[in-house]
Design a protein around this motif. Sequence first.
Motif, short mmCIF file in Angstrom:
data_model
loop_
_atom_site.label_atom_id
_atom_site.label_comp_id
_atom_site.label_asym_id
_atom_site.label_seq_id
_atom_site.Cartn_x
_atom_site.Cartn_y
_atom_site.Cartn_z
N TYR A 85 0.83 -1.21 0.00
CA TYR A 85 0.00 0.00 0.00
C TYR A 85 0.86 1.26 0.00
O TYR A 85 1.97 1.26 0.56
N VAL A 86 0.33 2.32 -0.61
CA VAL A 86 1.00 3.62 -0.55
C VAL A 86 0.85 4.13 0.88
O VAL A 86 -0.28 4.22 1.39
N GLU A 87 1.99 4.41 1.51
CA GLU A 87 1.90 4.89 2.89
C GLU A 87 1.98 6.42 2.93
O GLU A 87 1.13 7.08 3.50
N ASP A 88 3.00 6.98 2.27
CA ASP A 88 3.16 8.43 2.24
C ASP A 88 2.99 8.88 0.79
O ASP A 88 3.87 8.63 -0.05
N HIS A 94 0.71 -2.13 -11.62
CA HIS A 94 2.12 -2.11 -11.17
C HIS A 94 2.17 -1.26 -9.90
O HIS A 94 1.46 -0.25 -9.80
N GLY A 95 3.04 -1.63 -8.99
CA GLY A 95 3.27 -0.79 -7.82
C GLY A 95 2.29 -1.02 -6.68
O GLY A 95 1.85 -2.15 -6.46
N ARG A 96 1.96 0.08 -5.99
CA ARG A 96 1.22 -0.07 -4.72
C ARG A 96 -0.26 0.33 -4.83
O ARG A 96 -0.63 1.11 -5.71
N ILE A 97 -1.05 -0.18 -3.90
CA ILE A 97 -2.49 0.10 -3.87
C ILE A 97 -2.73 1.40 -3.08
O ILE A 97 -2.08 1.65 -2.06
N PHE A 98 -3.64 2.23 -3.59
CA PHE A 98 -4.03 3.48 -2.90
C PHE A 98 -5.25 3.18 -2.05
O PHE A 98 -6.18 2.52 -2.52
N LYS A 99 -5.25 3.69 -0.83
CA LYS A 99 -6.33 3.37 0.09
C LYS A 99 -6.88 4.65 0.71
O LYS A 99 -6.10 5.57 1.04
N GLY A 100 -8.21 4.70 0.88
CA GLY A 100 -8.84 5.81 1.58
C GLY A 100 -8.53 7.17 0.98
O GLY A 100 -8.73 7.39 -0.22
N GLU A 101 -8.00 8.06 1.80
CA GLU A 101 -7.72 9.44 1.38
C GLU A 101 -6.70 9.51 0.22
O GLU A 101 -6.71 10.45 -0.57
N ASN A 102 -5.84 8.50 0.16
CA ASN A 102 -4.81 8.51 -0.91
C ASN A 102 -5.43 8.34 -2.30
O ASN A 102 -4.82 8.72 -3.30
N VAL A 103 -6.63 7.80 -2.36
CA VAL A 103 -7.31 7.68 -3.66
C VAL A 103 -7.65 9.09 -4.14
O VAL A 103 -7.37 9.46 -5.29
N LYS A 104 -8.22 9.90 -3.26
CA LYS A 104 -8.59 11.28 -3.63
C LYS A 104 -7.32 12.09 -3.95
O LYS A 104 -7.26 12.85 -4.92
N ARG A 105 -6.27 11.88 -3.15
CA ARG A 105 -5.01 12.60 -3.40
C ARG A 105 -4.48 12.25 -4.79
O ARG A 105 -3.99 13.11 -5.51
N PHE A 106 -4.58 10.95 -5.13
CA PHE A 106 -4.10 10.53 -6.45
C PHE A 106 -4.90 11.23 -7.55
O PHE A 106 -4.32 11.75 -8.52
#
Lengths: 243, 210
Positions: A173-176, A217-229
């Motif tokens: 998961y994407v942490e930061d 490829h890479g990491r999964i975005f979760k919660g707030e990180n989806v909106k940030r993406f």
Amino acid sequence: MKATKIFDKGHQWIMFGRDPEKPENIIDTNQYMIVAGDRALLMDPGGIEVFAPMLGAILHHVKVDEITDIFASHQDPDIISSLGLWDQALPHAKLHSPWLWEGFLRHFGMNNIQYAAIPDEGSELTLGELDIRFIPAHYLHSSGNFHVYDPKAKILMSGDVGAALEACEAPLYVEDFDEHIPKMEMFHKRWMPSNRAKNDWVNRVRDLDIEYMAPQHGRIFKGENVKRFLDWFEALEVGVAIP
Amino acid sequence: MTSSAEPVEDKLVALASIAAELHSVMGVVWNVSLAGKNAKVISAQAGDKGRGFRPITESIDEISQQAIRGVDEISSEALRLSKISVHEQRSIDAYQRFNSVVKKDADAKYIKTISPAVKKVEDKMRTSMSEFKKSMNHLTLLLETMDQCMLSARAVASVSRIVTSSGQEYRDKLTVVSNDLDKAASYIKQRLSNSYRHLNNVNALRQKGI
């Protein structure tokens, strides 16, 4: 091949990837599978080189004849060049993929599997009691391209959107988010050819209720990180990384 | 599996080389055929004086027609073998990949459910291996027949030189035809010999299990 359940409430989402035995010179890929009742949908099952570890990993979770459906977001070799082998393992399965690529994908060898062409506007698939949607993502990056949205699990399998090229040991998961940007910036600038298509997709996806965005490829975005993406991607100029 | 990629490519290249050798032969065979027709015309022009040449000119024409048919058949079989070889290679590759799942993931809960597919893949591999063997044998036979045909062509060319030495008026013309036939037969024999070499390479690779 590592298998990780990313959702398990009534039905399951399993992610396959981070394979320590993967040949070094091929790009690392994430494969996903939805298991709903006695049916399973295999998404972007990968290239020829990952076929055997994928099949082996899958057989820990479902019987081979329970895999009734395959989804290929687009035509790239890391997505579906294993088709000729799946065709022999799952002769009764259906392949859901953009209508645009049917004649091309058949070059990978498809004598048994049935091609279920997805029209440009997208379509739906019912797996047991679960309805999932094929969401248009054309030109992201392929000219005929779809993502998979599961409204119950609130997961969007986003193909190459959100992809980052990194080592197999990378966390799931994407942490930061800010720290993650450099890992995906060049990929999106170079691979995604159209700002118009990108913004069209961002608007479409903003209407969906998404808890997890799972790229190939890479990491999964979760919660707030989806909106940030989505905010970051909307602001990004794509199709410009020309040397 | 990656380690077998290079020799397998050699096998496919060897098969493609047979087709290439025969492609270069076709033009020469047509020239032999033309020489055969010329010989018949010369013999006809010679009237009664050419009566002695006729069996020879008939033979030249017959050999050239046989050569055209032979090269055509060999080309088709070489192409077929090439296709079967690709098919065979794909089925062997599939079998190895399925088999590696059975070995590496023997502890998987549902491993047995893949058995019918593995069996089908194995049957397919055996069928294509057997088809390959049959086609190889057929191609070998065709090459041998063609080689015999070229031996006959060279013998006819020698005989025609002796016969033409007794017919002064058309001697030069038929000597040219005989020489052309001899050169063409010798060229074709060389190409056939190259084709045998390529075929032996394919056999050797197969015996090594690649």
